[in-house]
Design a protein around this motif. Structure first.
Motif, PDB file in Angstrom:
ATOM      1  N   LEU A 141       0.857  -1.187   0.000  1.00  0.00           N
ATOM      2  CA  LEU A 141       0.000   0.000   0.000  1.00  0.00           C
ATOM      3  C   LEU A 141       0.894   1.238   0.000  1.00  0.00           C
ATOM      4  O   LEU A 141       1.856   1.326   0.757  1.00  0.00           O
ATOM      5  CB  LEU A 141      -0.895  -0.014   1.242  1.00  0.00           C
ATOM      6  CG  LEU A 141      -1.907   1.135   1.379  1.00  0.00           C
ATOM      7  CD1 LEU A 141      -3.010   1.002   0.321  1.00  0.00           C
ATOM      8  CD2 LEU A 141      -2.516   1.137   2.773  1.00  0.00           C
ATOM      9  N   PHE A 142       0.571   2.206  -0.857  1.00  0.00           N
ATOM     10  CA  PHE A 142       1.407   3.396  -0.996  1.00  0.00           C
ATOM     11  C   PHE A 142       0.597   4.667  -0.787  1.00  0.00           C
ATOM     12  O   PHE A 142      -0.570   4.749  -1.195  1.00  0.00           O
ATOM     13  CB  PHE A 142       2.018   3.470  -2.399  1.00  0.00           C
ATOM     14  CG  PHE A 142       2.974   2.358  -2.729  1.00  0.00           C
ATOM     15  CD1 PHE A 142       4.328   2.487  -2.479  1.00  0.00           C
ATOM     16  CD2 PHE A 142       2.517   1.176  -3.303  1.00  0.00           C
ATOM     17  CE1 PHE A 142       5.215   1.466  -2.799  1.00  0.00           C
ATOM     18  CE2 PHE A 142       3.392   0.151  -3.620  1.00  0.00           C
ATOM     19  CZ  PHE A 142       4.743   0.303  -3.361  1.00  0.00           C
ATOM     20  N   SER A 143       1.220   5.646  -0.184  1.00  0.00           N
ATOM     21  CA  SER A 143       0.712   7.019  -0.222  1.00  0.00           C
ATOM     22  C   SER A 143       1.732   7.811  -1.034  1.00  0.00           C
ATOM     23  O   SER A 143       2.417   7.242  -1.883  1.00  0.00           O
ATOM     24  CB  SER A 143       0.547   7.565   1.197  1.00  0.00           C
ATOM     25  OG  SER A 143       1.782   7.537   1.887  1.00  0.00           O
ATOM     26  N   HIS A 144       1.876   9.099  -0.808  1.00  0.00           N
ATOM     27  CA  HIS A 144       2.841   9.918  -1.552  1.00  0.00           C
ATOM     28  C   HIS A 144       2.782   9.605  -3.050  1.00  0.00           C
ATOM     29  O   HIS A 144       3.801   9.409  -3.715  1.00  0.00           O
ATOM     30  CB  HIS A 144       4.262   9.704  -1.027  1.00  0.00           C
ATOM     31  CG  HIS A 144       4.435  10.112   0.402  1.00  0.00           C
ATOM     32  ND1 HIS A 144       4.327  11.427   0.820  1.00  0.00           N
ATOM     33  CD2 HIS A 144       4.675   9.380   1.512  1.00  0.00           C
ATOM     34  CE1 HIS A 144       4.517  11.485   2.121  1.00  0.00           C
ATOM     35  NE2 HIS A 144       4.706  10.265   2.570  1.00  0.00           N
ATOM     36  N   THR A 145       1.565   9.514  -3.551  1.00  0.00           N
ATOM     37  CA  THR A 145       1.341   9.161  -4.954  1.00  0.00           C
ATOM     38  C   THR A 145       0.172   9.976  -5.489  1.00  0.00           C
ATOM     39  O   THR A 145      -0.770  10.279  -4.752  1.00  0.00           O
ATOM     40  CB  THR A 145       1.021   7.661  -5.095  1.00  0.00           C
ATOM     41  OG1 THR A 145       2.093   6.893  -4.530  1.00  0.00           O
ATOM     42  CG2 THR A 145       0.824   7.263  -6.545  1.00  0.00           C
ATOM     43  N   THR A 146       0.253  10.322  -6.739  1.00  0.00           N
ATOM     44  CA  THR A 146      -0.882  10.931  -7.410  1.00  0.00           C
ATOM     45  C   THR A 146      -1.092  10.220  -8.733  1.00  0.00           C
ATOM     46  O   THR A 146      -0.300   9.354  -9.117  1.00  0.00           O
ATOM     47  CB  THR A 146      -0.674  12.446  -7.630  1.00  0.00           C
ATOM     48  OG1 THR A 146      -1.906  13.030  -8.099  1.00  0.00           O
ATOM     49  CG2 THR A 146       0.432  12.702  -8.644  1.00  0.00           C
ATOM     50  N   SER A 147      -2.150  10.557  -9.445  1.00  0.00           N
ATOM     51  CA  SER A 147      -2.450   9.854 -10.691  1.00  0.00           C
ATOM     52  C   SER A 147      -3.179  10.771 -11.656  1.00  0.00           C
ATOM     53  O   SER A 147      -3.710  11.817 -11.274  1.00  0.00           O
ATOM     54  CB  SER A 147      -3.309   8.614 -10.416  1.00  0.00           C
ATOM     55  OG  SER A 147      -4.565   8.983  -9.874  1.00  0.00           O
TER      56      SER A 147
END
Length: 510
Positions: A141-147
Protein backbone atom coordinates in the motif's frame (compact mmCIF):
# COMPACT_ATOMS: atom_id res chain seq x y z
CA UNK A 1 3.50 -18.45 -56.62
CA UNK A 2 5.34 -16.14 -54.21
CA UNK A 3 2.04 -15.32 -52.50
CA UNK A 4 1.24 -19.00 -52.01
CA UNK A 5 4.76 -19.64 -50.68
CA UNK A 6 4.38 -16.73 -48.23
CA UNK A 7 1.10 -18.20 -46.96
CA UNK A 8 2.53 -21.72 -46.63
CA UNK A 9 5.57 -20.46 -44.69
CA UNK A 10 3.52 -18.22 -42.42
CA UNK A 11 4.13 -19.03 -38.76
CA UNK A 12 0.43 -19.34 -37.93
CA UNK A 13 -0.21 -21.71 -40.85
CA UNK A 14 2.75 -23.88 -39.87
CA UNK A 15 1.58 -24.04 -36.24
CA UNK A 16 -1.96 -24.99 -37.28
CA UNK A 17 -0.65 -27.72 -39.60
CA UNK A 18 1.65 -29.16 -36.93
CA UNK A 19 -1.15 -29.23 -34.34
CA UNK A 20 -3.49 -30.90 -36.86
CA UNK A 21 -0.79 -33.51 -37.51
CA UNK A 22 -0.55 -34.21 -33.77
CA UNK A 23 -4.34 -34.58 -33.55
CA UNK A 24 -4.16 -36.92 -36.55
CA UNK A 25 -1.57 -39.06 -34.78
CA UNK A 26 -3.79 -39.24 -31.69
CA UNK A 27 -6.81 -40.30 -33.77
CA UNK A 28 -4.68 -42.87 -35.57
CA UNK A 29 -3.59 -44.33 -32.23
CA UNK A 30 -7.22 -44.50 -31.13
CA UNK A 31 -8.21 -46.19 -34.41
CA UNK A 32 -5.46 -48.77 -34.08
CA UNK A 33 -6.47 -49.47 -30.47
CA UNK A 34 -10.02 -50.09 -31.66
CA UNK A 35 -8.88 -53.55 -32.79
CA UNK A 36 -8.47 -54.27 -29.09
CA UNK A 37 -11.72 -52.58 -28.14
CA UNK A 38 -12.30 -54.39 -24.84
CA UNK A 39 -8.84 -53.60 -23.50
CA UNK A 40 -8.89 -50.08 -24.87
CA UNK A 41 -12.31 -49.38 -23.40
CA UNK A 42 -11.22 -50.67 -19.99
CA UNK A 43 -8.12 -48.45 -19.99
CA UNK A 44 -10.16 -45.50 -21.22
CA UNK A 45 -12.79 -46.08 -18.52
CA UNK A 46 -10.16 -46.06 -15.77
CA UNK A 47 -8.53 -42.91 -17.16
CA UNK A 48 -11.89 -41.14 -17.54
CA UNK A 49 -12.92 -42.00 -13.98
CA UNK A 50 -9.61 -40.66 -12.68
CA UNK A 51 -9.98 -37.49 -14.76
CA UNK A 52 -13.55 -36.92 -13.54
CA UNK A 53 -12.50 -37.47 -9.93
CA UNK A 54 -9.63 -35.04 -10.41
CA UNK A 55 -11.93 -32.39 -11.88
CA UNK A 56 -14.60 -32.83 -9.18
CA UNK A 57 -12.08 -32.63 -6.35
CA UNK A 58 -10.03 -29.76 -7.75
CA UNK A 59 -10.28 -26.20 -6.45
CA UNK A 60 -11.36 -24.97 -9.86
CA UNK A 61 -14.43 -22.82 -10.33
CA UNK A 62 -17.57 -25.03 -10.52
CA UNK A 63 -18.52 -23.61 -13.92
CA UNK A 64 -15.05 -24.49 -15.22
CA UNK A 65 -15.54 -28.05 -13.93
CA UNK A 66 -18.90 -28.38 -15.71
CA UNK A 67 -17.44 -27.05 -18.95
CA UNK A 68 -15.00 -29.99 -18.98
CA UNK A 69 -17.27 -32.68 -17.56
CA UNK A 70 -19.82 -32.20 -20.37
CA UNK A 71 -17.47 -33.01 -23.30
CA UNK A 72 -15.83 -35.84 -21.34
CA UNK A 73 -19.20 -37.55 -20.87
CA UNK A 74 -20.80 -36.58 -24.20
CA UNK A 75 -17.77 -37.27 -26.42
CA UNK A 76 -16.06 -39.94 -24.31
CA UNK A 77 -12.68 -40.64 -25.89
CA UNK A 78 -12.13 -37.28 -27.59
CA UNK A 79 -13.34 -35.30 -24.58
CA UNK A 80 -10.89 -36.98 -22.23
CA UNK A 81 -8.00 -36.52 -24.64
CA UNK A 82 -8.75 -32.82 -25.12
CA UNK A 83 -8.92 -32.32 -21.35
CA UNK A 84 -5.59 -34.07 -20.79
CA UNK A 85 -4.01 -31.79 -23.40
CA UNK A 86 -5.72 -28.45 -22.72
CA UNK A 87 -7.68 -28.72 -19.51
CA UNK A 88 -4.98 -28.71 -16.87
CA UNK A 89 -3.92 -25.29 -15.65
CA UNK A 90 -0.59 -25.82 -14.01
CA UNK A 91 3.09 -25.00 -13.90
CA UNK A 92 5.95 -27.31 -13.07
CA UNK A 93 7.17 -27.59 -9.50
CA UNK A 94 10.44 -25.97 -10.54
CA UNK A 95 8.61 -22.98 -12.06
CA UNK A 96 6.53 -22.52 -8.91
CA UNK A 97 9.66 -22.62 -6.75
CA UNK A 98 11.32 -20.08 -9.04
CA UNK A 99 8.41 -17.64 -8.81
CA UNK A 100 8.12 -18.15 -5.04
CA UNK A 101 11.77 -17.17 -4.67
CA UNK A 102 11.24 -14.09 -6.81
CA UNK A 103 8.18 -13.09 -4.79
CA UNK A 104 10.08 -13.51 -1.51
CA UNK A 105 12.70 -11.15 -2.89
CA UNK A 106 9.91 -8.67 -3.66
CA UNK A 107 8.63 -8.82 -0.11
CA UNK A 108 12.12 -8.05 1.27
CA UNK A 109 12.44 -5.13 -1.08
CA UNK A 110 9.05 -3.80 -0.04
CA UNK A 111 10.10 -3.76 3.61
CA UNK A 112 13.50 -2.21 2.93
CA UNK A 113 12.44 0.47 0.49
CA UNK A 114 8.91 1.40 1.45
CA UNK A 115 7.77 1.96 5.00
CA UNK A 116 4.83 -0.37 5.59
CA UNK A 117 1.68 1.72 5.92
CA UNK A 118 -1.90 0.98 6.76
CA UNK A 119 -5.17 2.80 6.30
CA UNK A 120 -5.76 4.70 9.53
CA UNK A 121 -9.04 6.53 8.99
CA UNK A 122 -11.14 3.89 10.75
CA UNK A 123 -12.70 2.37 7.60
CA UNK A 124 -12.45 -1.35 8.33
CA UNK A 125 -13.87 -2.25 4.91
CA UNK A 126 -10.94 -0.50 3.25
CA UNK A 127 -8.47 -2.13 5.63
CA UNK A 128 -9.82 -5.60 4.79
CA UNK A 129 -9.44 -5.00 1.05
CA UNK A 130 -5.93 -3.59 1.37
CA UNK A 131 -4.81 -6.34 3.77
CA UNK A 132 -5.94 -9.01 1.30
CA UNK A 133 -4.02 -7.41 -1.58
CA UNK A 134 -0.91 -7.08 0.56
CA UNK A 135 -1.05 -10.76 1.49
CA UNK A 136 -2.06 -12.28 -1.86
CA UNK A 137 -1.74 -9.67 -4.61
CA UNK A 138 2.01 -9.04 -4.19
CA UNK A 139 1.22 -5.36 -3.69
CA UNK A 140 2.21 -2.94 -0.95
CA UNK A 141 0.00 0.00 0.00
CA UNK A 142 1.41 3.40 -1.00
CA UNK A 143 0.71 7.02 -0.22
CA UNK A 144 2.84 9.92 -1.55
CA UNK A 145 1.34 9.16 -4.95
CA UNK A 146 -0.88 10.93 -7.41
CA UNK A 147 -2.45 9.85 -10.69
CA UNK A 148 -3.99 10.99 -13.94
CA UNK A 149 -6.69 8.93 -15.61
CA UNK A 150 -7.05 8.81 -19.39
CA UNK A 151 -10.48 7.81 -20.73
CA UNK A 152 -9.27 7.20 -24.30
CA UNK A 153 -6.33 5.54 -25.94
CA UNK A 154 -5.52 8.72 -27.83
CA UNK A 155 -5.07 10.70 -24.61
CA UNK A 156 -3.09 7.83 -23.08
CA UNK A 157 -0.59 7.71 -25.94
CA UNK A 158 0.12 11.45 -25.77
CA UNK A 159 0.97 11.21 -22.09
CA UNK A 160 3.03 8.04 -22.56
CA UNK A 161 5.20 9.70 -25.20
CA UNK A 162 5.77 12.74 -22.99
CA UNK A 163 6.81 10.62 -20.00
CA UNK A 164 9.00 8.29 -22.05
CA UNK A 165 10.97 11.29 -23.29
CA UNK A 166 11.70 12.21 -19.65
CA UNK A 167 13.26 8.81 -18.81
CA UNK A 168 16.75 9.11 -17.29
CA UNK A 169 17.64 5.61 -16.03
CA UNK A 170 15.35 2.85 -17.29
CA UNK A 171 12.13 1.97 -19.08
CA UNK A 172 10.24 -1.28 -18.39
CA UNK A 173 7.31 -2.35 -20.57
CA UNK A 174 5.12 -5.45 -20.62
CA UNK A 175 2.17 -5.85 -23.02
CA UNK A 176 -0.17 -8.55 -24.29
CA UNK A 177 -0.62 -7.29 -27.88
CA UNK A 178 1.89 -5.30 -29.93
CA UNK A 179 1.43 -4.42 -33.58
CA UNK A 180 3.47 -2.21 -35.86
CA UNK A 181 1.71 1.03 -36.71
CA UNK A 182 1.34 4.63 -35.60
CA UNK A 183 1.07 3.81 -31.88
CA UNK A 184 3.84 1.25 -31.50
CA UNK A 185 6.23 2.91 -33.94
CA UNK A 186 6.01 6.24 -32.10
CA UNK A 187 6.86 4.47 -28.84
CA UNK A 188 9.55 2.31 -30.43
CA UNK A 189 11.39 5.35 -31.80
CA UNK A 190 11.78 6.68 -28.26
CA UNK A 191 12.76 3.30 -26.81
CA UNK A 192 15.48 2.84 -29.41
CA UNK A 193 16.83 6.35 -28.88
CA UNK A 194 16.84 5.97 -25.10
CA UNK A 195 18.62 2.61 -25.37
CA UNK A 196 21.30 4.24 -27.54
CA UNK A 197 21.70 6.93 -24.87
CA UNK A 198 22.60 4.18 -22.39
CA UNK A 199 19.30 3.67 -20.54
CA UNK A 200 18.25 0.17 -19.49
CA UNK A 201 15.27 -0.46 -21.78
CA UNK A 202 13.40 -3.75 -21.34
CA UNK A 203 10.31 -5.13 -23.06
CA UNK A 204 8.16 -8.25 -22.54
CA UNK A 205 5.40 -9.27 -24.94
CA UNK A 206 3.10 -12.28 -24.86
CA UNK A 207 3.78 -14.60 -27.77
CA UNK A 208 0.22 -15.83 -28.15
CA UNK A 209 -1.16 -12.28 -27.91
CA UNK A 210 1.19 -11.25 -30.74
CA UNK A 211 0.81 -14.43 -32.80
CA UNK A 212 -1.02 -12.63 -35.61
CA UNK A 213 0.61 -9.21 -35.19
CA UNK A 214 4.39 -9.75 -34.96
CA UNK A 215 6.89 -11.99 -36.80
CA UNK A 216 8.23 -14.90 -34.77
CA UNK A 217 11.72 -13.36 -34.48
CA UNK A 218 10.58 -9.89 -33.47
CA UNK A 219 12.39 -10.09 -30.14
CA UNK A 220 15.65 -10.38 -32.09
CA UNK A 221 14.76 -7.23 -34.01
CA UNK A 222 14.26 -5.33 -30.75
CA UNK A 223 17.52 -6.70 -29.34
CA UNK A 224 19.35 -5.44 -32.45
CA UNK A 225 18.09 -1.95 -31.59
CA UNK A 226 19.52 -2.13 -28.09
CA UNK A 227 16.24 -3.03 -26.38
CA UNK A 228 16.38 -6.02 -24.03
CA UNK A 229 13.41 -8.19 -24.95
CA UNK A 230 11.88 -11.38 -23.60
CA UNK A 231 8.92 -13.31 -25.00
CA UNK A 232 6.47 -14.62 -22.41
CA UNK A 233 5.46 -18.25 -22.86
CA UNK A 234 6.66 -18.76 -26.46
CA UNK A 235 3.91 -20.42 -28.46
CA UNK A 236 5.11 -23.80 -29.69
CA UNK A 237 3.17 -26.13 -32.02
CA UNK A 238 2.95 -28.79 -29.32
CA UNK A 239 -0.30 -29.88 -27.69
CA UNK A 240 0.08 -28.56 -24.15
CA UNK A 241 -2.01 -27.07 -21.32
CA UNK A 242 0.39 -24.12 -21.18
CA UNK A 243 -1.69 -22.59 -24.01
CA UNK A 244 -4.16 -21.48 -21.36
CA UNK A 245 -1.80 -19.23 -19.40
CA UNK A 246 -0.98 -15.93 -21.03
CA UNK A 247 0.39 -12.65 -19.71
CA UNK A 248 -2.50 -10.26 -20.23
CA UNK A 249 -0.77 -7.48 -18.24
CA UNK A 250 -0.16 -3.96 -19.54
CA UNK A 251 2.59 -2.15 -17.66
CA UNK A 252 4.91 0.76 -18.47
CA UNK A 253 7.38 1.96 -15.82
CA UNK A 254 9.75 4.92 -16.16
CA UNK A 255 12.60 5.24 -13.62
CA UNK A 256 10.40 3.70 -10.93
CA UNK A 257 8.72 7.10 -10.54
CA UNK A 258 6.02 6.93 -13.23
CA UNK A 259 3.90 3.95 -14.27
CA UNK A 260 0.99 3.26 -16.61
CA UNK A 261 -1.53 0.43 -16.55
CA UNK A 262 -5.05 -0.13 -17.91
CA UNK A 263 -6.76 -1.86 -20.80
CA UNK A 264 -4.61 -0.32 -23.53
CA UNK A 265 -2.52 -2.57 -25.78
CA UNK A 266 -0.03 -1.24 -28.33
CA UNK A 267 -1.92 -1.39 -31.61
CA UNK A 268 -3.63 1.22 -33.76
CA UNK A 269 -7.25 0.21 -33.08
CA UNK A 270 -6.68 1.18 -29.43
CA UNK A 271 -6.13 4.82 -30.46
CA UNK A 272 -8.69 4.74 -33.31
CA UNK A 273 -6.08 5.16 -36.03
CA UNK A 274 -7.86 2.25 -37.68
CA UNK A 275 -11.47 1.18 -37.17
CA UNK A 276 -12.33 -2.42 -36.38
CA UNK A 277 -15.51 -2.39 -34.27
CA UNK A 278 -16.69 1.20 -34.41
CA UNK A 279 -15.13 3.64 -31.96
CA UNK A 280 -12.72 1.79 -29.65
CA UNK A 281 -13.08 3.06 -26.07
CA UNK A 282 -10.14 2.19 -23.87
CA UNK A 283 -8.31 3.63 -20.90
CA UNK A 284 -5.14 3.84 -18.85
CA UNK A 285 -4.01 5.50 -15.65
CA UNK A 286 -0.68 7.18 -14.98
CA UNK A 287 0.70 6.69 -11.48
CA UNK A 288 3.33 9.14 -10.19
CA UNK A 289 5.20 8.71 -6.92
CA UNK A 290 5.83 5.77 -4.60
CA UNK A 291 3.22 3.45 -6.12
CA UNK A 292 5.10 3.47 -9.43
CA UNK A 293 7.81 1.42 -7.69
CA UNK A 294 5.15 -1.22 -7.02
CA UNK A 295 4.70 -1.61 -10.78
CA UNK A 296 8.48 -1.78 -11.24
CA UNK A 297 8.48 -4.78 -8.89
CA UNK A 298 5.60 -6.34 -10.84
CA UNK A 299 7.62 -6.06 -14.04
CA UNK A 300 10.87 -7.30 -12.51
CA UNK A 301 9.20 -10.38 -11.02
CA UNK A 302 8.01 -11.54 -14.45
CA UNK A 303 11.29 -10.50 -16.10
CA UNK A 304 13.24 -12.71 -13.71
CA UNK A 305 10.82 -15.56 -14.36
CA UNK A 306 11.15 -15.46 -18.16
CA UNK A 307 14.86 -14.56 -18.10
CA UNK A 308 15.68 -17.46 -15.71
CA UNK A 309 18.39 -15.37 -14.03
CA UNK A 310 18.35 -13.88 -10.54
CA UNK A 311 18.72 -10.12 -10.49
CA UNK A 312 19.00 -7.76 -7.55
CA UNK A 313 16.32 -5.10 -7.93
CA UNK A 314 18.01 -2.60 -5.61
CA UNK A 315 19.77 -0.68 -8.41
CA UNK A 316 16.33 0.23 -9.78
CA UNK A 317 15.01 1.77 -6.57
CA UNK A 318 14.15 5.40 -7.34
CA UNK A 319 15.62 8.23 -5.30
CA UNK A 320 13.68 11.43 -4.71
CA UNK A 321 14.90 14.92 -4.01
CA UNK A 322 13.41 16.74 -1.00
CA UNK A 323 9.88 17.79 -1.83
CA UNK A 324 9.78 15.77 -5.07
CA UNK A 325 7.31 13.17 -3.84
CA UNK A 326 3.69 14.24 -4.28
CA UNK A 327 1.66 14.95 -1.14
CA UNK A 328 -1.56 13.56 -2.54
CA UNK A 329 -4.61 12.38 -0.63
CA UNK A 330 -5.58 8.72 -0.52
CA UNK A 331 -3.88 5.40 -1.13
CA UNK A 332 -2.78 3.40 -4.18
CA UNK A 333 -2.11 -0.34 -4.20
CA UNK A 334 -0.77 -2.09 -7.33
CA UNK A 335 -1.64 -5.79 -7.45
CA UNK A 336 -1.20 -8.85 -9.65
CA UNK A 337 -2.99 -12.11 -10.28
CA UNK A 338 -1.40 -15.24 -11.70
CA UNK A 339 -2.20 -18.94 -12.15
CA UNK A 340 0.86 -20.02 -10.14
CA UNK A 341 -1.37 -20.76 -7.18
CA UNK A 342 -5.01 -21.39 -6.33
CA UNK A 343 -5.52 -17.80 -5.14
CA UNK A 344 -7.93 -15.93 -7.45
CA UNK A 345 -6.89 -12.35 -6.69
CA UNK A 346 -8.80 -10.74 -9.56
CA UNK A 347 -12.24 -12.06 -8.70
CA UNK A 348 -11.70 -11.68 -4.94
CA UNK A 349 -10.75 -8.01 -5.40
CA UNK A 350 -13.96 -7.44 -7.36
CA UNK A 351 -16.07 -9.38 -4.84
CA UNK A 352 -14.59 -7.34 -1.99
CA UNK A 353 -15.67 -4.16 -3.75
CA UNK A 354 -19.16 -5.49 -4.51
CA UNK A 355 -19.80 -6.91 -1.05
CA UNK A 356 -18.60 -3.77 0.77
CA UNK A 357 -20.49 -1.23 -1.33
CA UNK A 358 -22.92 0.99 0.53
CA UNK A 359 -24.34 3.21 -2.24
CA UNK A 360 -23.31 2.23 -5.76
CA UNK A 361 -21.16 -0.04 -7.94
CA UNK A 362 -20.34 1.17 -11.46
CA UNK A 363 -18.52 -1.22 -13.80
CA UNK A 364 -17.14 -1.14 -17.34
CA UNK A 365 -16.09 -4.40 -18.97
CA UNK A 366 -15.71 -5.67 -22.55
CA UNK A 367 -16.99 -9.11 -21.52
CA UNK A 368 -19.63 -10.11 -18.99
CA UNK A 369 -18.97 -13.85 -18.79
CA UNK A 370 -19.42 -14.45 -15.09
CA UNK A 371 -19.88 -17.41 -12.77
CA UNK A 372 -22.63 -17.93 -10.23
CA UNK A 373 -20.60 -16.32 -7.43
CA UNK A 374 -20.28 -12.99 -9.26
CA UNK A 375 -23.84 -13.20 -10.55
CA UNK A 376 -25.23 -13.68 -7.04
CA UNK A 377 -23.01 -10.92 -5.62
CA UNK A 378 -24.15 -8.38 -8.23
CA UNK A 379 -27.81 -9.40 -7.99
CA UNK A 380 -27.69 -9.45 -4.20
CA UNK A 381 -26.21 -5.95 -4.09
CA UNK A 382 -28.90 -4.60 -6.43
CA UNK A 383 -31.70 -6.33 -4.50
CA UNK A 384 -30.34 -4.72 -1.34
CA UNK A 385 -30.76 -1.24 -2.78
CA UNK A 386 -27.24 -0.69 -4.14
CA UNK A 387 -27.17 1.18 -7.47
CA UNK A 388 -25.41 -1.32 -9.74
CA UNK A 389 -24.60 -0.27 -13.31
CA UNK A 390 -22.58 -2.14 -15.93
CA UNK A 391 -21.43 -0.84 -19.34
CA UNK A 392 -20.59 -3.42 -22.02
CA UNK A 393 -19.92 -3.04 -25.77
CA UNK A 394 -22.66 -2.69 -28.38
CA UNK A 395 -20.31 -3.83 -31.13
CA UNK A 396 -18.37 -6.93 -30.01
CA UNK A 397 -14.89 -8.04 -30.99
CA UNK A 398 -15.83 -11.71 -30.46
CA UNK A 399 -19.44 -12.54 -31.40
CA UNK A 400 -19.62 -15.75 -29.36
CA UNK A 401 -18.41 -14.02 -26.17
CA UNK A 402 -20.92 -11.22 -26.76
CA UNK A 403 -23.72 -13.76 -27.04
CA UNK A 404 -22.80 -15.10 -23.59
CA UNK A 405 -22.53 -11.52 -22.27
CA UNK A 406 -26.04 -10.72 -23.49
CA UNK A 407 -27.39 -14.01 -22.14
CA UNK A 408 -26.63 -12.72 -18.62
CA UNK A 409 -28.59 -9.48 -19.03
CA UNK A 410 -32.06 -10.71 -18.09
CA UNK A 411 -31.13 -12.19 -14.69
CA UNK A 412 -29.17 -9.06 -13.76
CA UNK A 413 -31.87 -6.64 -14.91
CA UNK A 414 -34.57 -8.60 -13.06
CA UNK A 415 -32.55 -8.10 -9.88
CA UNK A 416 -32.33 -4.33 -10.48
CA UNK A 417 -28.93 -4.04 -12.20
CA UNK A 418 -28.83 -1.43 -14.96
CA UNK A 419 -27.11 -2.66 -18.13
CA UNK A 420 -25.82 -0.20 -20.74
CA UNK A 421 -24.27 -0.93 -24.13
CA UNK A 422 -21.69 1.51 -25.49
CA UNK A 423 -23.35 2.31 -28.82
CA UNK A 424 -20.47 4.08 -30.66
CA UNK A 425 -18.58 0.79 -30.79
CA UNK A 426 -16.42 -1.43 -28.60
CA UNK A 427 -15.46 -0.65 -24.99
CA UNK A 428 -12.32 -2.36 -23.73
CA UNK A 429 -11.92 -0.57 -20.36
CA UNK A 430 -11.97 -2.62 -17.17
CA UNK A 431 -12.97 -0.40 -14.25
CA UNK A 432 -14.85 -0.54 -10.96
CA UNK A 433 -15.82 2.58 -9.03
CA UNK A 434 -17.66 2.27 -5.72
CA UNK A 435 -19.23 4.78 -3.32
CA UNK A 436 -17.00 7.73 -4.38
CA UNK A 437 -14.10 6.21 -2.41
CA UNK A 438 -12.91 3.01 -4.15
CA UNK A 439 -11.87 2.31 -7.73
CA UNK A 440 -9.80 -0.16 -9.73
CA UNK A 441 -8.20 0.26 -13.13
CA UNK A 442 -6.33 -2.57 -14.78
CA UNK A 443 -6.39 -5.54 -17.11
CA UNK A 444 -8.85 -7.92 -15.41
CA UNK A 445 -11.92 -8.60 -17.55
CA UNK A 446 -15.11 -10.11 -16.18
CA UNK A 447 -14.51 -13.42 -17.89
CA UNK A 448 -13.02 -16.76 -16.90
CA UNK A 449 -9.71 -16.33 -18.68
CA UNK A 450 -8.90 -13.08 -16.89
CA UNK A 451 -10.26 -14.22 -13.55
CA UNK A 452 -8.75 -17.72 -13.44
CA UNK A 453 -6.18 -18.40 -16.17
CA UNK A 454 -4.15 -15.34 -17.12
CA UNK A 455 -1.45 -13.19 -15.56
CA UNK A 456 -3.16 -9.87 -14.78
CA UNK A 457 -2.54 -6.61 -12.96
CA UNK A 458 -4.30 -3.49 -11.73
CA UNK A 459 -4.28 -0.70 -9.19
CA UNK A 460 -6.71 -0.44 -6.28
CA UNK A 461 -7.42 3.12 -5.15
CA UNK A 462 -8.93 4.49 -1.97
CA UNK A 463 -9.97 8.14 -1.62
CA UNK A 464 -7.72 9.30 -4.46
CA UNK A 465 -8.20 11.76 -7.30
CA UNK A 466 -8.25 8.73 -9.58
CA UNK A 467 -11.52 7.52 -8.04
CA UNK A 468 -13.28 10.73 -9.03
CA UNK A 469 -11.80 10.61 -12.53
CA UNK A 470 -12.99 7.04 -13.10
CA UNK A 471 -16.45 8.04 -11.85
CA UNK A 472 -16.57 11.01 -14.23
CA UNK A 473 -15.58 8.81 -17.17
CA UNK A 474 -18.21 6.21 -16.29
CA UNK A 475 -21.02 8.74 -16.14
CA UNK A 476 -19.95 10.38 -19.41
CA UNK A 477 -19.78 6.96 -21.09
CA UNK A 478 -23.29 6.17 -19.87
CA UNK A 479 -24.44 9.24 -21.80
CA UNK A 480 -23.12 7.60 -24.98
CA UNK A 481 -24.69 4.24 -24.18
CA UNK A 482 -28.08 2.56 -24.58
CA UNK A 483 -29.93 1.34 -21.49
CA UNK A 484 -31.07 -2.26 -22.07
CA UNK A 485 -34.63 -3.00 -20.95
CA UNK A 486 -35.83 -6.31 -19.55
CA UNK A 487 -38.06 -6.73 -22.59
CA UNK A 488 -35.09 -6.31 -24.93
CA UNK A 489 -33.03 -8.75 -22.87
CA UNK A 490 -35.77 -11.38 -23.03
CA UNK A 491 -36.81 -10.88 -26.66
CA UNK A 492 -34.53 -13.43 -28.25
CA UNK A 493 -35.42 -15.75 -31.13
CA UNK A 494 -35.46 -19.43 -30.23
CA UNK A 495 -32.38 -20.49 -32.21
CA UNK A 496 -30.28 -17.71 -30.68
CA UNK A 497 -31.53 -18.65 -27.22
CA UNK A 498 -30.49 -22.26 -27.90
CA UNK A 499 -27.08 -21.08 -29.11
CA UNK A 500 -26.60 -18.97 -25.99
CA UNK A 501 -27.55 -21.86 -23.72
CA UNK A 502 -24.92 -24.04 -25.36
CA UNK A 503 -22.27 -21.31 -25.30
CA UNK A 504 -22.91 -20.62 -21.61
CA UNK A 505 -22.03 -24.21 -20.74
CA UNK A 506 -18.65 -23.81 -22.42
CA UNK A 507 -18.14 -20.14 -21.50
CA UNK A 508 -15.24 -20.91 -19.11
CA UNK A 509 -13.31 -22.23 -22.13
CA UNK A 510 -14.01 -19.30 -24.49
Amino acid sequence: MKGLLRILTNRVIIIILLILIQFGILFDIIFRFSEYFVYFYAVYLIISILVILKILNSRSNPAYKIAWLVPIMVIPVLGTLIYLVFGRVRFSKQEKIQMARIQRNEEVLDVETVKPIKITDGNLDAVVQSTYLSAYGEGALFSHTTSEYYPTGEASLKSMLVELEKAEHYIFMEYFIVQEGVMWNSILDILERKAQEGLDVRFIYDDFGCLFTLPHDYHKQLESRGIKCRVFNPFLPVLSPIFNNRSHRKVMVIDGKVAFTGGLNLADEYINEIERFGHWKDNSIMIKGEAAWGFALIFLSLWQFVDKNYEDARPFIPSYKPGELPEAAGYYQPYVDSPFDAETVGITTYLNLINRAKKYIYITTPYLVIDNTLMEALCGAAKGGIDVRIITPHQPDKWYVHEVTQSNYAQLIEAGVKIFEYTPGFIHSKTFVVDDIYATVGTVNLDYRSLFLHFECGVWMYKTIGVQEVLKDHLETEGLSQLITLKEAKTVVWYKRLLRNILRIFSPLL
